[in-house]
Design a protein around this motif. Sequence first.
Motif, PDB file in Angstrom:
ATOM      1  N   TRP A   1      -2.137  -4.311  -5.904  1.00 43.10           N
ATOM      2  CA  TRP A   1      -2.413  -3.670  -4.616  1.00 43.10           C
ATOM      3  C   TRP A   1      -3.565  -2.672  -4.707  1.00 43.10           C
ATOM      4  O   TRP A   1      -4.193  -2.341  -3.703  1.00 43.10           O
ATOM      5  CB  TRP A   1      -1.168  -2.949  -4.108  1.00 43.10           C
TER       6      TRP A   1
ATOM      7  N   LEU B   1     -10.070   0.474  -4.606  1.00 40.87           N
ATOM      8  CA  LEU B   1      -9.976  -0.576  -3.593  1.00 40.87           C
ATOM      9  C   LEU B   1      -8.493  -0.829  -3.358  1.00 40.87           C
ATOM     10  O   LEU B   1      -7.771  -1.230  -4.270  1.00 40.87           O
ATOM     11  CB  LEU B   1     -10.664  -1.853  -4.064  1.00 40.87           C
TER      12      LEU B   1
ATOM     13  N   LEU C   1      -5.487  -2.718  -1.120  1.00 40.09           N
ATOM     14  CA  LEU C   1      -5.235  -3.882  -0.269  1.00 40.09           C
ATOM     15  C   LEU C   1      -4.580  -3.467   1.052  1.00 40.09           C
ATOM     16  O   LEU C   1      -3.982  -2.390   1.154  1.00 40.09           O
ATOM     17  CB  LEU C   1      -4.346  -4.878  -1.008  1.00 40.09           C
TER      18      LEU C   1
ATOM     19  N   ASN D   1      -3.461   2.409   3.179  1.00 40.01           N
ATOM     20  CA  ASN D   1      -4.395   1.615   3.965  1.00 40.01           C
ATOM     21  C   ASN D   1      -3.630   1.084   5.171  1.00 40.01           C
ATOM     22  O   ASN D   1      -2.771   0.215   5.023  1.00 40.01           O
ATOM     23  CB  ASN D   1      -4.944   0.465   3.120  1.00 40.01           C
TER      24      ASN D   1
ATOM     25  N   GLU E   1      -7.761  -5.701   6.420  1.00 40.29           N
ATOM     26  CA  GLU E   1      -8.972  -5.276   5.721  1.00 40.29           C
ATOM     27  C   GLU E   1      -8.651  -4.345   4.555  1.00 40.29           C
ATOM     28  O   GLU E   1      -7.905  -3.370   4.703  1.00 40.29           O
ATOM     29  CB  GLU E   1      -9.918  -4.554   6.689  1.00 40.29           C
ATOM     30  N   ALA E   2      -9.217  -4.637   3.383  1.00 39.61           N
ATOM     31  CA  ALA E   2      -9.074  -3.735   2.251  1.00 39.61           C
ATOM     32  C   ALA E   2      -9.863  -2.449   2.507  1.00 39.61           C
ATOM     33  O   ALA E   2     -10.859  -2.451   3.246  1.00 39.61           O
ATOM     34  CB  ALA E   2      -9.572  -4.409   0.971  1.00 39.61           C
TER      35      ALA E   2
ATOM     36  N   ARG F   1     -11.860   0.886   0.745  1.00 37.57           N
ATOM     37  CA  ARG F   1     -12.470   1.374  -0.497  1.00 37.57           C
ATOM     38  C   ARG F   1     -12.890   2.819  -0.304  1.00 37.57           C
ATOM     39  O   ARG F   1     -13.523   3.160   0.694  1.00 37.57           O
ATOM     40  CB  ARG F   1     -13.678   0.517  -0.884  1.00 37.57           C
TER      41      ARG F   1
END
Length: 247
Positions: free
Chosen positions: A33, A63, A65, A121, A126-127, A129
């Motif tokens: 993840w 990053l 998930l 998130n 959409e991931a 970052r």
Amino acid sequence: MTTTTTKSPSQSPAASGLVLRKASERGHANHGWLDSYHSFSFADYYDPAWMGFRSLRVINDDLVLPGAGFGTHPHRDMEILTYVLHGSVAHKDSMGNGRTLTAGEMQYMSAGSGVQHSEFNPSSTEAGRFLQIWIVPDEKGAKPRYAEKSLRSAKTGRFHLLASKAGRDDSLAIRQDADLWLAKLDAGQAVSRTIPAGRHGWLQVAEGEVTVNGLALATGDALAITGETALSLTASAATQVLLFDLN
């Protein structure tokens, strides 16, 4: 005279000149993840030659998930800055703050005497970052505090002050004698910056491609700067760089 080196484990990041910290040499942890790169020793990644630089202790390139994140956890006596590069991050803390930050926004949390927070998130598709930055404060046990700053509309081709000890020029006021600057550059744009004599710099390429004093850098690369006062940057692609001016 500029001295440029690629640091080996036996070298100190305080070596004179420009010391290159390549993206590929950072610590790396993939938890499924979370895919994270560590510029300095962090969690299970340990390198005694890269414990930090001056008061700069952590730069993690995370990053995350969709729908994943960091559950509620504590911090103490650390200045924590989060700069969102892509997607979004939802923050909640024990001070009562609850906010979703999106790309181009920076969050500041001074953990001080102790605070708990979570980061997720919130997107289902959409991931996200972001760069997670920790700076060691110049005082301990202070009252925790929180602030934000948006850089979404920051003009390209110049440096913008994001954080400083006194919060000058509408920057975030942090508990350390450190200035944090951001430069956004379009391909072909150039910018320069002077680091005052006796101070040190850390330049982190958040994304893009840029030449610094003739040295080509790409996403994730960094320079430790000691005894070098004049920096000249030219981008060969859309680029964002963070520059730390440290005592």
